[in-house]
Design a protein around this motif. Structure first.
Motif, PDB file in Angstrom:
ATOM      1  N   SER A 166       0.805  -1.218   0.000  1.00  0.00           N
ATOM      2  CA  SER A 166       0.000   0.000   0.000  1.00  0.00           C
ATOM      3  C   SER A 166       0.837   1.267   0.000  1.00  0.00           C
ATOM      4  N   SER A 167       2.119   1.170   0.348  1.00  0.00           N
ATOM      5  CA  SER A 167       2.991   2.344   0.371  1.00  0.00           C
ATOM      6  C   SER A 167       4.427   1.860   0.497  1.00  0.00           C
ATOM      7  N   ALA A 207      -3.953  -0.120  -0.731  1.00  0.00           N
ATOM      8  CA  ALA A 207      -4.151   1.275  -0.380  1.00  0.00           C
ATOM      9  C   ALA A 207      -5.592   1.693  -0.672  1.00  0.00           C
ATOM     10  N   THR A 263      -6.594   4.350  -1.956  1.00  0.00           N
ATOM     11  CA  THR A 263      -6.684   4.978  -3.271  1.00  0.00           C
ATOM     12  C   THR A 263      -6.963   3.956  -4.372  1.00  0.00           C
ATOM     13  N   PRO A 320      -1.344   4.405   4.610  1.00  0.00           N
ATOM     14  CA  PRO A 320      -1.170   5.668   3.882  1.00  0.00           C
ATOM     15  C   PRO A 320      -2.520   6.318   3.632  1.00  0.00           C
ATOM     16  N   GLY A 332      -2.674   9.315   1.610  1.00  0.00           N
ATOM     17  CA  GLY A 332      -2.552  10.257   0.509  1.00  0.00           C
ATOM     18  C   GLY A 332      -1.118  10.684   0.283  1.00  0.00           C
ATOM     19  N   TYR A 333      -0.973  11.871  -0.316  1.00  0.00           N
ATOM     20  CA  TYR A 333       0.345  12.342  -0.730  1.00  0.00           C
ATOM     21  C   TYR A 333       0.498  13.826  -0.438  1.00  0.00           C
ATOM     22  N   GLN A 334       1.740  14.205  -0.159  1.00  0.00           N
ATOM     23  CA  GLN A 334       2.118  15.597   0.053  1.00  0.00           C
ATOM     24  C   GLN A 334       3.032  16.034  -1.071  1.00  0.00           C
ATOM     25  N   GLU A 338       5.268  12.737  -1.766  1.00  0.00           N
ATOM     26  CA  GLU A 338       5.641  11.697  -0.804  1.00  0.00           C
ATOM     27  C   GLU A 338       4.388  11.226  -0.082  1.00  0.00           C
ATOM     28  N   SER A 339       4.437   9.992   0.403  1.00  0.00           N
ATOM     29  CA  SER A 339       3.270   9.406   1.067  1.00  0.00           C
ATOM     30  C   SER A 339       3.028  10.052   2.430  1.00  0.00           C
ATOM     31  N   TYR A 361       1.073   9.302   6.137  1.00  0.00           N
ATOM     32  CA  TYR A 361       0.630   8.141   6.915  1.00  0.00           C
ATOM     33  C   TYR A 361      -0.253   8.562   8.082  1.00  0.00           C
ATOM     34  N   VAL A 412      -5.300  13.749  -0.539  1.00  0.00           N
ATOM     35  CA  VAL A 412      -5.576  12.798   0.540  1.00  0.00           C
ATOM     36  C   VAL A 412      -6.910  12.100   0.319  1.00  0.00           C
TER      37      VAL A 412
END
Length: 310
Positions: free
Chosen positions: A28-29, A37, A39, A242, A244-246, A271-272, A274, A305
């Motif tokens: 998942s990450s 994940a 997503t 996870p 989402g992402y930044q 980046e992931s 958590y 996210v």
């Protein structure tokens, strides 16, 4: 309420029961594995919505939000004995056109059985004919696409898809049994972080996340027995995941980033992110509407996210 279709109204939900998925992506990450994940399911919901929108009699309908209820998850992993680590079972790809052996790209797969609920959004009333058409087309399209990277091989034989009126959602809790529903547990991450700060003022949320994977062994007062403790005790079935992402770079215009997967859209390095999730028994959820995951974009914070309404 939808985070994407704010101008549309949720008129009901589609319930897909007992979906068997073969070879879903269990990684998942970069740091977590076991269950796909989120997503993978929100993306499948969005893909299904776009396909339904291409059908003439259903082009005013959109799908958004997904409730994930897992009945079974079997990770394809192997270890020789209890003292060795697990490793993912790999597959051998067909040989190349040149006749050479194809390289093995390490993957992690799992077999899943899940039930999914998806929100149905439109700008008006749905007739019975439209509901039947939506159910039939959604069932066909779902079996033709990927779910969390895996292939749908079977759906409940007797009642594969149902349309649930919005006001009757909580009357269908028993339809999810005997699965566990994935809920957001960020509040527990905050509590654990504050608990760690009592002994270490410099503790962060990352320390709290790692602490959920730690077991502490303590001898009793007389040193004859050992006790095992964890910060997860009394907090339910918590799992790191996870969410989402930044964004960590500027947004590049379409076609500007080399080797981008899709040159039609803007791109950005990320980046992931958590947090903690919790597997809950359906009857412990007071309002199933709070269990739906939505894709959320926050441009001011560069966040992509998945979140629940709470």
């Amino acid at each position: 309420m939808s985070f994407i279709y704010d101008d549309l109204e949720c008129v009901g939900y589609l319930l897909f029961k007992n979906i068997k998925i073969l070879n879903a992506n269990t990684i998942s990450s970069p740091l977590t594995y076991g269950f796909p994940a989120i997503t993978g399911f929100t993306g499948a919901t969005h893909a299904l919505s776009r396909k339904i929108a291409q059908i003439d009699e259903l082009n005013h309908i959109r799908l958004d939000g997904v409730l994930i209820a897992c009945l079974d998850c079997t990770v394809r992993a192997y270890r020789e004995n209890a003292y060795k680590e697990f490793s993912f079972v790999q597959s051998r790809n067909p040989i190349l056109k040149t006749g050479k052996t194809a390289p093995i790209i390490e993957e992690g797969k799992c077999h899943l059985t899940v039930s999914l609920m998806m929100g149905v959004y439109t700008d008006g009333f749905l007739s019975e004919e439209e509901k039947d058409s939506l159910k039939n087309n959604a069932l066909t399209l779902l079996q033709q696409q990927r779910l969390a990277g895996g292939s749908v091989i079977e759906i409940d034989k007797f009642n594969p898809v149902q349309f649930i009126e919005a006001e009757e959602l909580n009357n269908f809790t028993k339809q999810l049994l005997p699965a566990f529903v994935l809920m957001d547990a960020h509040r527990h991450l905050i509590e654990i972080t504050e608990q760690l700060k009592q002994t270490n003022p410099n503790a962060t949320a990352l320390d709290a996340l790692i602490e959920t994977a730690v077991l502490h062994h303590h001898p009793d007062d007389i040193g004859q027995k050992w006790q095992t403790t964890s910060v997860k005790q009394g907090r339910g079935w918590l799992v790191p995941m996870p969410v989402g992402y930044q964004g960590i770079s500027p947004v590049f215009e379409a076609g500007q980033m080399a080797s981008s997967r899709n040159l039609e859209y803007q791109s950005q390095y990320v980046e992931s992110i958590y947090s903690l999730g919790e597997w809950c028994f359906p009857h412990r959820i007071d309002d199933l509407e709070q269990a739906f995951w939505y894709q959320v974009y926050k441009p001011e914070q560069n966040l992509y996210v998945v979140a629940q309404k709470s």
